[in-house]
Design an enzyme around this catalytic site. Structure first.
Site, PDB file in Angstrom:
ATOM      1  N   GLU A  82      -9.092   1.330  10.235  1.00  0.00           N
ATOM      2  CA  GLU A  82      -9.712   2.613  10.545  1.00  0.00           C
ATOM      3  C   GLU A  82      -8.555   3.596  10.490  1.00  0.00           C
ATOM      4  OE1 GLU A  82     -12.747   3.561  10.921  1.00  0.00           O
ATOM      5  OE2 GLU A  82     -13.742   1.617  10.957  1.00  0.00           O
ATOM      6  N   THR A 100       2.044   3.449   9.262  1.00  0.00           N
ATOM      7  CA  THR A 100       2.128   4.906   9.184  1.00  0.00           C
ATOM      8  C   THR A 100       3.323   5.442   9.969  1.00  0.00           C
ATOM      9  OG1 THR A 100       0.999   6.904   9.961  1.00  0.00           O
ATOM     10  CG2 THR A 100       0.450   4.892  11.105  1.00  0.00           C
ATOM     11  N   ASP A 101       3.776   6.630   9.609  1.00  0.00           N
ATOM     12  CA  ASP A 101       4.850   7.284  10.381  1.00  0.00           C
ATOM     13  C   ASP A 101       4.336   7.772  11.738  1.00  0.00           C
ATOM     14  OD1 ASP A 101       3.268   9.437   9.513  1.00  0.00           O
ATOM     15  OD2 ASP A 101       4.948  10.619   8.739  1.00  0.00           O
ATOM     16  N   GLU A 102       2.995   7.786  11.918  1.00  0.00           N
ATOM     17  CA  GLU A 102       2.442   8.331  13.167  1.00  0.00           C
ATOM     18  C   GLU A 102       2.800   7.472  14.382  1.00  0.00           C
ATOM     19  OE1 GLU A 102      -1.498   9.990  12.801  1.00  0.00           O
ATOM     20  OE2 GLU A 102      -1.233  10.295  10.648  1.00  0.00           O
ATOM     21  N   TYR A 146      -5.545   6.243  17.132  1.00  0.00           N
ATOM     22  CA  TYR A 146      -5.218   5.699  15.808  1.00  0.00           C
ATOM     23  C   TYR A 146      -3.777   5.201  15.774  1.00  0.00           C
ATOM     24  CZ  TYR A 146      -3.532   5.763  10.956  1.00  0.00           C
ATOM     25  OH  TYR A 146      -2.916   5.442   9.761  1.00  0.00           O
ATOM     26  N   LYS A 161      -2.224   1.367  15.384  1.00  0.00           N
ATOM     27  CA  LYS A 161      -1.327   0.971  14.294  1.00  0.00           C
ATOM     28  C   LYS A 161       0.004   0.465  14.866  1.00  0.00           C
ATOM     29  CE  LYS A 161      -1.776   1.208  10.377  1.00  0.00           C
ATOM     30  NZ  LYS A 161      -2.382   0.294   9.356  1.00  0.00           N
ATOM     31  N   LEU A 180      -7.401  16.308   5.610  1.00  0.00           N
ATOM     32  CA  LEU A 180      -7.220  17.739   5.367  1.00  0.00           C
ATOM     33  C   LEU A 180      -7.430  18.184   3.906  1.00  0.00           C
ATOM     34  CD1 LEU A 180      -6.279  20.511   6.633  1.00  0.00           C
ATOM     35  CD2 LEU A 180      -4.019  19.935   5.749  1.00  0.00           C
TER      36      LEU A 180
HETATM   37  P1  NAD Z   1      -9.030   4.479   4.090  1.00  0.00           P
HETATM   38  O1  NAD Z   1      -9.741   4.802   5.367  1.00  0.00           O
HETATM   39  O2  NAD Z   1      -9.256   5.326   2.893  1.00  0.00           O
HETATM   40  O3  NAD Z   1      -9.412   2.989   3.649  1.00  0.00           O
HETATM   41  C1  NAD Z   1      -9.476   1.930   4.567  1.00  0.00           C
HETATM   42  C2  NAD Z   1     -10.170   0.756   3.886  1.00  0.00           C
HETATM   43  O4  NAD Z   1     -10.234  -0.325   4.833  1.00  0.00           O
HETATM   44  C3  NAD Z   1     -11.611   1.076   3.469  1.00  0.00           C
HETATM   45  O5  NAD Z   1     -11.848   0.584   2.167  1.00  0.00           O
HETATM   46  C4  NAD Z   1     -12.452   0.325   4.498  1.00  0.00           C
HETATM   47  O6  NAD Z   1     -13.710  -0.119   3.987  1.00  0.00           O
HETATM   48  C5  NAD Z   1     -11.549  -0.842   4.846  1.00  0.00           C
HETATM   49  N1  NAD Z   1     -11.828  -1.370   6.186  1.00  0.00           N
HETATM   50  C6  NAD Z   1     -11.945  -0.653   7.340  1.00  0.00           C
HETATM   51  N2  NAD Z   1     -12.253  -1.484   8.355  1.00  0.00           N
HETATM   52  C7  NAD Z   1     -12.309  -2.733   7.832  1.00  0.00           C
HETATM   53  C8  NAD Z   1     -12.567  -4.008   8.381  1.00  0.00           C
HETATM   54  N3  NAD Z   1     -12.853  -4.175   9.680  1.00  0.00           N
HETATM   55  N4  NAD Z   1     -12.519  -5.091   7.570  1.00  0.00           N
HETATM   56  C9  NAD Z   1     -12.238  -4.957   6.249  1.00  0.00           C
HETATM   57  N5  NAD Z   1     -12.009  -3.756   5.671  1.00  0.00           N
HETATM   58  C10 NAD Z   1     -12.041  -2.669   6.452  1.00  0.00           C
HETATM   59  O7  NAD Z   1      -7.504   4.394   4.475  1.00  0.00           O
HETATM   60  P2  NAD Z   1      -6.204   4.758   3.621  1.00  0.00           P
HETATM   61  O8  NAD Z   1      -5.901   6.187   3.820  1.00  0.00           O
HETATM   62  O9  NAD Z   1      -6.343   4.212   2.252  1.00  0.00           O
HETATM   63  O10 NAD Z   1      -5.109   3.925   4.420  1.00  0.00           O
HETATM   64  C11 NAD Z   1      -4.831   2.580   4.074  1.00  0.00           C
HETATM   65  C12 NAD Z   1      -3.735   2.043   5.005  1.00  0.00           C
HETATM   66  O11 NAD Z   1      -2.574   2.845   4.881  1.00  0.00           O
HETATM   67  C13 NAD Z   1      -4.119   2.071   6.479  1.00  0.00           C
HETATM   68  O12 NAD Z   1      -3.607   0.899   7.078  1.00  0.00           O
HETATM   69  C14 NAD Z   1      -3.423   3.317   7.026  1.00  0.00           C
HETATM   70  O13 NAD Z   1      -3.097   3.160   8.385  1.00  0.00           O
HETATM   71  C15 NAD Z   1      -2.173   3.338   6.161  1.00  0.00           C
HETATM   72  N6  NAD Z   1      -1.587   4.691   5.946  1.00  0.00           N
HETATM   73  C16 NAD Z   1      -2.365   5.720   5.491  1.00  0.00           C
HETATM   74  C17 NAD Z   1      -1.777   6.963   5.256  1.00  0.00           C
HETATM   75  C18 NAD Z   1      -2.590   8.131   4.725  1.00  0.00           C
HETATM   76  O14 NAD Z   1      -2.058   9.252   4.646  1.00  0.00           O
HETATM   77  N7  NAD Z   1      -3.830   7.951   4.315  1.00  0.00           N
HETATM   78  C19 NAD Z   1      -0.415   7.143   5.488  1.00  0.00           C
HETATM   79  C20 NAD Z   1       0.343   6.064   5.936  1.00  0.00           C
HETATM   80  C21 NAD Z   1      -0.253   4.832   6.153  1.00  0.00           C
HETATM   81  P1  TYD Z   2      -5.216  14.722   8.566  1.00  0.00           P
HETATM   82  O1  TYD Z   2      -5.462  14.847   7.100  1.00  0.00           O
HETATM   83  O2  TYD Z   2      -6.354  14.336   9.449  1.00  0.00           O
HETATM   84  O3  TYD Z   2      -4.000  13.716   8.735  1.00  0.00           O
HETATM   85  P2  TYD Z   2      -3.115  13.334  10.064  1.00  0.00           P
HETATM   86  O4  TYD Z   2      -3.774  13.856  11.264  1.00  0.00           O
HETATM   87  O5  TYD Z   2      -3.151  11.851  10.015  1.00  0.00           O
HETATM   88  O6  TYD Z   2      -1.779  13.926   9.810  1.00  0.00           O
HETATM   89  O7  TYD Z   2      -4.643  16.095   9.097  1.00  0.00           O
HETATM   90  C1  TYD Z   2      -3.470  16.680   8.551  1.00  0.00           C
HETATM   91  C2  TYD Z   2      -3.146  17.927   9.377  1.00  0.00           C
HETATM   92  O8  TYD Z   2      -4.190  18.886   9.185  1.00  0.00           O
HETATM   93  C3  TYD Z   2      -3.091  17.646  10.876  1.00  0.00           C
HETATM   94  O9  TYD Z   2      -2.064  18.449  11.454  1.00  0.00           O
HETATM   95  C4  TYD Z   2      -4.455  18.107  11.376  1.00  0.00           C
HETATM   96  C5  TYD Z   2      -4.816  19.244  10.430  1.00  0.00           C
HETATM   97  N1  TYD Z   2      -6.270  19.411  10.190  1.00  0.00           N
HETATM   98  C6  TYD Z   2      -6.870  20.658  10.375  1.00  0.00           C
HETATM   99  O10 TYD Z   2      -6.205  21.653  10.734  1.00  0.00           O
HETATM  100  N2  TYD Z   2      -8.211  20.773  10.158  1.00  0.00           N
HETATM  101  C7  TYD Z   2      -8.976  19.716   9.771  1.00  0.00           C
HETATM  102  O11 TYD Z   2     -10.222  19.895   9.613  1.00  0.00           O
HETATM  103  C8  TYD Z   2      -8.356  18.460   9.553  1.00  0.00           C
HETATM  104  C9  TYD Z   2      -9.148  17.251   9.127  1.00  0.00           C
HETATM  105  C10 TYD Z   2      -6.990  18.339   9.782  1.00  0.00           C
END
Ligand code: NAD
Ligand code: TYD
Length: 354
Positions: free
Chosen positions: A90, A136-138, A161, A165, A201
């Protein structure tokens, strides 16, 4: 019999945003690997993201939930995965604020099920095995105006979240220390690019501009993020998977910090240009709304370890990447329409109230 170079890789979350780019990259680049994409297809998972490679001989899709321990163990026993690249999660902070338990279940328990199954399968026969956990860096929390996250920065998560993680990262490391399970973790900054679900965003704001809907900026819009084009993240994962050192962490970032409002202004200008709208039209949609609770002020990655040790750096600069991303969403409005019906509308109403 497997050839010397072949691997059977379990890739979890491959139908999501980053996962689908990684599946595509690995399937095309390594025809002698078997890539097994395991995904529960939650609202964020979408097989449309993988249409172009779904018939590839080295690719298999399995719909399963990582929280189902029995099914996961059965799959490990059947396929004998020698490597795991774990992305399923998630992933949206706002959703974690309204439903933290869902994040604990998938991100913590789901990760533990994968670790347990891997450990049960190989029983200490760890040669040529790897569990690569994508994080994630979070997990490092929030920075002030200066400083960077390095691989040794203490964990200090603030959202459900990032707490989930962080916990999963700790379990991966603990299985390494306690059971000798070979692992690598990478912690990446904010990704952007095609196929990102329009709750984050950049795709949310692109979609809202197309539809002439308000752009909800949280707080004063001064929060800062470091942005990386998703294909560059997939390439970094490939590098770390093949050349990273077991038991280590790698930070992955874009060397590319933006305050939200500066990014949004740039996005609005580019969208006006692409949509042939008068200059300044999209900016009129900007609407400052109540801040996200616990909103981290700034994330900034020091990615010098992966750059110096593995020779990786981003290949796409932000202006190019953002333009490519906008072009993709404008060309793929059907995809946007498909993912923004049904459950999305309920989510949007609950989150933004219109
Ligand atoms: P996303 O939400 O787009 O995709 C997540 C995928 O996981 C989806 O296909 C979903 O169906 C699947 N999934 C969720 N719950 C599941 C479960 N219980 N069993 C099996 N599959 C399940 O996420 P994303 O943005 O592609 O991120 C992928 C990974 O990278 C995550 O672990 C996230 O923490 C990490 N990450 C994301 C970012 C970012 O900016 N998006 C940055 C750093 C790290
Ligand atoms: P987001 O894409 O949700 O990534 P993260 O919170 O994991 O960094 O959000 C990026 C930045 O944009 C974050 O500072 C929250 C802000 N944001 C808004 O200002 N409005 C929005 O509707 C959303 C989804 C994010």
């Amino acid at each position: 019999m497997k050839s010397e170079n072949s691997k059977t890789i379990l890739l979890t979350g491959g139908a999501g945003f980053i996962g689908s780019h990684l599946v595509r990259h690995l399937v095309k680049k390594y025809p002698f690997y078997q890539i097994i994409n395991l995904d529960a297809l939650t609202y964020a998972g979408n097989l449309e993201n993988l249409k172009d490679i779904e018939e590839a001989e080295n690719y298999t899709f399995i719909k399963t939930d990582i929280t189902n321990a029995e099914k996961i163990q059965a799959l490990f026993n059947a396929y004998k995965f020698d490597s795991v690249i774990h992305l399923a999660a998630e992933s949206h902070v706002d959703r974690s604020i309204s439903d933290p338990l869902a994040f604990a279940k998938t991100n913590i328990l789901g990760t533990m099920n994968l670790l347990n199954s891997f450990k049960n399968l190989w029983q200490n026969q760890w040669k040529d095995k790897l569990f690569y956990h994508i994080s994630t860096d979070e997990v490092y929390g929030s920075l002030g105006k200066t400083g960077f996250f390095t691989e040794t920065t203490a964990y200090d998560p603030n959202s459900p979240y990032s707490a989930s993680k962080a916990s999963s990262d700790h379990f991966v490391r603990a299985y390494g220390e306690t059971y000798g399970l070979p692992f690598i973790i990478s912690n990446c900054s904010n990704n952007y690019g095609p196929y990102q679900f329009p709750e984050k965003l950049i795709p949310l704001f692109i979609n809202n501009i197309i539809l002439n809907k308000k752009l909800p900026v949280y707080g004063a819009g001064k929060n800062t993020r470091d942005w990386l084009y998703v294909v560059d993240h997939a390439k970094a994962i490939d590098k770390v998977f093949h050349e990273g050192k077991q038991g280590e962490t790698y930070n992955i970032g874009g060397f590319n910090e933006w305050t939200n409002i500066d990014l949004i202004n740039l996005l609005c200008d580019l969208m006006d240009e692409k949509l042939n709208r008068p200059v300044g039209e999209s900016k009129k949609l900007i609407s400052y709304v109540k801040d996200r609770p616990g909103h981290d002020f700034r994330y900034a990655i020091d990615a010098s370890k992966i750059k110096n040790e593995l020779g990786w750096k981003p290949s796409v600069n932000f202006e190019q990447g953002l333009e490519k991303t906008i072009d993709w969403y404008l060309k793929n409005q059907k995809w946007l329409e498909n993912v923004t019906s049904g459950e999305y509308l309920k989510y949007y109403e609950k989150q933004y109230g219109n």
